[in-house]
Design a protein around this motif. Structure first.
Motif, PDB file in Angstrom:
ATOM      1  N   ALA A 105       8.080 -16.037  -1.405  1.00 43.91           N
ATOM      2  CA  ALA A 105       7.782 -16.112  -2.836  1.00 43.91           C
ATOM      3  C   ALA A 105       6.380 -16.676  -3.011  1.00 43.91           C
ATOM      4  N   THR A 106       5.733 -16.308  -4.105  1.00 44.42           N
ATOM      5  CA  THR A 106       4.449 -16.925  -4.415  1.00 44.42           C
ATOM      6  C   THR A 106       4.692 -18.327  -4.957  1.00 44.42           C
ATOM      7  N   VAL A 107       3.654 -19.152  -4.913  1.00 44.68           N
ATOM      8  CA  VAL A 107       3.752 -20.497  -5.476  1.00 44.68           C
ATOM      9  C   VAL A 107       4.022 -20.410  -6.975  1.00 44.68           C
ATOM     10  N   LEU A 108       3.383 -19.445  -7.638  1.00 47.61           N
ATOM     11  CA  LEU A 108       3.526 -19.304  -9.091  1.00 47.61           C
ATOM     12  C   LEU A 108       4.946 -18.972  -9.494  1.00 47.61           C
ATOM     13  N   VAL A 151      -0.310 -18.340   5.371  1.00 49.21           N
ATOM     14  CA  VAL A 151      -0.505 -17.004   4.810  1.00 49.21           C
ATOM     15  C   VAL A 151       0.144 -16.948   3.430  1.00 49.21           C
ATOM     16  N   PRO A 152      -0.205 -15.956   2.615  1.00 46.96           N
ATOM     17  CA  PRO A 152       0.381 -15.829   1.271  1.00 46.96           C
ATOM     18  C   PRO A 152       1.894 -15.620   1.313  1.00 46.96           C
ATOM     19  N   VAL A 153       2.566 -15.999   0.247  1.00 48.58           N
ATOM     20  CA  VAL A 153       3.995 -15.914  -0.036  1.00 48.58           C
ATOM     21  C   VAL A 153       4.849 -16.659   0.989  1.00 48.58           C
ATOM     22  N   GLN A 154       4.226 -17.535   1.762  1.00 49.91           N
ATOM     23  CA  GLN A 154       4.948 -18.338   2.742  1.00 49.91           C
ATOM     24  C   GLN A 154       4.579 -19.817   2.609  1.00 49.91           C
ATOM     25  N   ARG A 178      12.185 -14.018  -3.838  1.00 49.89           N
ATOM     26  CA  ARG A 178      12.026 -13.982  -5.287  1.00 49.89           C
ATOM     27  C   ARG A 178      11.356 -12.663  -5.610  1.00 49.89           C
ATOM     28  N   GLU A 179      12.182 -11.659  -5.897  1.00 48.84           N
ATOM     29  CA  GLU A 179      11.676 -10.302  -6.072  1.00 48.84           C
ATOM     30  C   GLU A 179      11.296 -10.046  -7.527  1.00 48.84           C
ATOM     31  N   GLY A 180      10.677  -8.897  -7.765  1.00 48.28           N
ATOM     32  CA  GLY A 180      10.326  -8.510  -9.133  1.00 48.28           C
ATOM     33  C   GLY A 180       8.926  -8.951  -9.473  1.00 48.28           C
ATOM     34  N   SER A 181       8.818 -10.028 -10.256  1.00 45.15           N
ATOM     35  CA  SER A 181       7.505 -10.455 -10.747  1.00 45.15           C
ATOM     36  C   SER A 181       6.869 -11.522  -9.869  1.00 45.15           C
ATOM     37  N   ASP A 182       7.312 -11.596  -8.627  1.00 41.95           N
ATOM     38  CA  ASP A 182       6.835 -12.684  -7.767  1.00 41.95           C
ATOM     39  C   ASP A 182       5.511 -12.367  -7.091  1.00 41.95           C
ATOM     40  N   ASP A 242      14.776 -23.205  -3.854  1.00 38.27           N
ATOM     41  CA  ASP A 242      14.596 -22.478  -2.599  1.00 38.27           C
ATOM     42  C   ASP A 242      13.743 -23.277  -1.626  1.00 38.27           C
ATOM     43  N   ASP A 243      12.676 -23.885  -2.156  1.00 32.77           N
ATOM     44  CA  ASP A 243      11.813 -24.701  -1.311  1.00 32.77           C
ATOM     45  C   ASP A 243      12.570 -25.888  -0.733  1.00 32.77           C
ATOM     46  N   THR A 244      13.410 -26.516  -1.550  1.00 29.91           N
ATOM     47  CA  THR A 244      14.190 -27.665  -1.087  1.00 29.91           C
ATOM     48  C   THR A 244      15.168 -27.254   0.000  1.00 29.91           C
TER      49      THR A 244
END
Length: 292
Positions: free
Chosen positions: A99-102, A151-154, A201-205, A108-110
């Motif tokens: 997922a992106t940070v935004l 790297v991005p999304v990680q 986190r799919e869709g607008s992620d 999920d992070d926890t």
């Protein structure tokens, strides 16, 4: 720094995340090398499958590595059961989030941090007193290439793996002058189920692909089989290495992180197609050589 060779073959070993992937491959390899193997995982069915593939002494424990008390109980159980001194503790359990940070979700992070980092800390603190009392043995904590270069999304995954690296490096310094050592393992792309089991986190992620697409992309670039990773880890531990890189991609990212620590990902993105084509040609040459 001088390396101190050690032998874990024939000793008792402890492996978390042993229901699949690197953990299962480690259990199979070390069991074949005369180790009594204590395996743990939250996946009971996968753990049973691993146990069925082993020969020799085994101890099986369904375990959530996030539970510090359960880890201490497991350590006490292993201490009573172990037919030989504990040679190594492999804190290997891990999960992924894409997922992106935004657009990422804090829960999920926890979840990821509690397994990837706190699970390693819990396992280390549970077994370290036993190793210190023995004045021998090694703690082997699994980081990642993303603990070398982010790297991005990680973001959550990279942060947890950088944390494992820092925690283990600090522990290594604390253990100087003792018979106990601490090692970090940095696998590159290993052909495991980690992407299939990841949270997305799919869709607008902003990821730009769904779970299946990401799994297919990962499978296409994953260069190392779990059995080969287990062999590298086993040999690296016995050679006295403080850090074990697994796979050509791990060596590449390690080099890039040293040369361009601030913009390594941009470098890899720019030259990735060239490197990928070169890697493909090299694989073709190797395959032809093996066929001959």
């Amino acid at each position: 720094m001088s390396k101190s060779k050690r032998t874990i073959s024939g000793r008792t070993v402890v492996i978390t995340g042993a229901a699949s992937g690197i953990g299962r491959a480690l259990a199979q390899r070390l069991s074949a090398h005369g180790c009594a193997v204590a395996i743990a995982d939250v996946d009971e069915n996968g753990l049973k499958e691993t146990d069925a593939s082993l020969n020799g002494n085994t101890l099986v424990r369904v375990l959530d590595v996030r539970d510090a008390e359960a880890q201490r109980d497991f350590a006490a159980e292993v201490r009573e059961w172990a037919p030989t001194p504990i040679g190594a503790v492999f804190n290997n359990a891990g999960v992924a989030v894409a997922a992106t940070v935004l657009h990422g979700a804090p829960e999920d992070d926890t979840w990821l941090w509690d397994i990837n980092f706190h699970g390693v800390v819990n396992g280390t603190r549970a077994f370290l007193p036993i190793l210190v009392e023995q004045d021998e043995g090694v703690i082997v904590n699994t980081s990642s290439v993303y603990g070398l270069l982010a790297v991005p999304v990680q973001s959550a995954y990279s942060a947890s793996k950088f944390a494992v690296r820092g925690f283990t490096d600090s522990l290594r310094h604390e253990l100087r002058g003792t018979g106990v050592a601490a090692i970090t393992v940095h696998p590159g792309g290993i052909r495991t189920n980690i992407v299939h089991n990841a949270r997305f986190r799919e869709g607008s992620d902003g990821i730009g692909m769904d779970r299946e697409q990401m799994a297919q992309n990962f499978a296409a670039v994953a260069m190392t089989e779990p059995a080969k990773a287990a062999e590298k880890i086993h040999r690296g531990v016995e050679k006295g290495k403080a850090r074990i890189l697994i796979g050509p991609d791990a060596y590449l990212l390690d080099t890039v992180a040293r040369v361009a620590p601030a913009n390594g990902f941009e470098w890899i993105s720019k030259f990735g197609n060239v490197l990928g084509k070169a890697s493909g040609k090299l694989s073709q040459v190797r395959n032809r050589a093996h066929a001959d």
